[in-house]
Scaffold this active site. Sequence first.
Site, PDB file in Angstrom:
ATOM      1  N   CYS A 244      11.139  31.074 121.819  1.00  0.00           N
ATOM      2  CA  CYS A 244      12.303  30.486 122.490  1.00  0.00           C
ATOM      3  C   CYS A 244      12.484  31.138 123.854  1.00  0.00           C
ATOM      4  O   CYS A 244      12.405  32.354 123.970  1.00  0.00           O
ATOM      5  CB  CYS A 244      13.544  30.738 121.624  1.00  0.00           C
ATOM      6  SG  CYS A 244      15.111  30.325 122.413  1.00  0.00           S
TER       7      CYS A 244
ATOM      8  N   LYS B 102      25.408  24.941 117.090  1.00  0.00           N
ATOM      9  CA  LYS B 102      23.983  25.195 117.288  1.00  0.00           C
ATOM     10  C   LYS B 102      23.409  25.688 115.976  1.00  0.00           C
ATOM     11  O   LYS B 102      23.933  26.633 115.387  1.00  0.00           O
ATOM     12  CB  LYS B 102      23.778  26.228 118.392  1.00  0.00           C
ATOM     13  CG  LYS B 102      22.320  26.533 118.675  1.00  0.00           C
ATOM     14  CD  LYS B 102      22.119  27.317 119.957  1.00  0.00           C
ATOM     15  CE  LYS B 102      22.890  28.605 119.982  1.00  0.00           C
ATOM     16  NZ  LYS B 102      22.718  29.355 121.222  1.00  0.00           N
TER      17      LYS B 102
ATOM     18  N   HIS C  61      16.673  25.451 124.928  1.00  0.00           N
ATOM     19  CA  HIS C  61      17.490  24.641 124.011  1.00  0.00           C
ATOM     20  C   HIS C  61      18.901  24.432 124.575  1.00  0.00           C
ATOM     21  O   HIS C  61      19.529  23.424 124.283  1.00  0.00           O
ATOM     22  CB  HIS C  61      17.549  25.288 122.615  1.00  0.00           C
ATOM     23  CG  HIS C  61      18.134  26.652 122.606  1.00  0.00           C
ATOM     24  ND1 HIS C  61      17.388  27.792 122.717  1.00  0.00           N
ATOM     25  CD2 HIS C  61      19.430  27.041 122.527  1.00  0.00           C
ATOM     26  CE1 HIS C  61      18.186  28.849 122.689  1.00  0.00           C
ATOM     27  NE2 HIS C  61      19.428  28.420 122.577  1.00  0.00           N
TER      28      HIS C  61
HETATM   29 FE1  FES Z   1      15.281  27.931 122.219  1.00  0.00          FE
HETATM   30 FE2  FES Z   1      13.651  25.851 121.888  1.00  0.00          FE
HETATM   31  S1  FES Z   1      15.022  26.775 120.471  1.00  0.00           S
HETATM   32  S2  FES Z   1      13.927  27.071 123.659  1.00  0.00           S
END
Ligand code: FES
Length: 75
Positions: free
Chosen positions: A52, A23, A56
């Site tokens: 964020c 990541k 992700h």
């Molecule tokens: Fe974490 Fe987009 S980088 S939600």
Amino acid sequence: KSRRMVSVRAEAVNPEIRKTEDKVVDSVVVTELAKPVTAYCRCWRSGTFPLCDGAHMKHNKATGDNVGPLLLKKQ
Ligand code: FES
């Protein structure tokens, strides 16, 4: 009032940057921040963009991508 629906295809947003890493996360240390750490989204999937929200992880699992947030850390 009608709402426009936008569909998002499950595909990688990072085709070539640091693909050997699980990541990609970068940190910036700054002296003036309200919180100890603030994470900014770089996958474009966050429900709280530009912050964020952890989306992700689902995106990376679905696509094999390796994107992660930019972390601003208070020093
Ligand atoms: Fe974490 Fe987009 S980088 S939600």
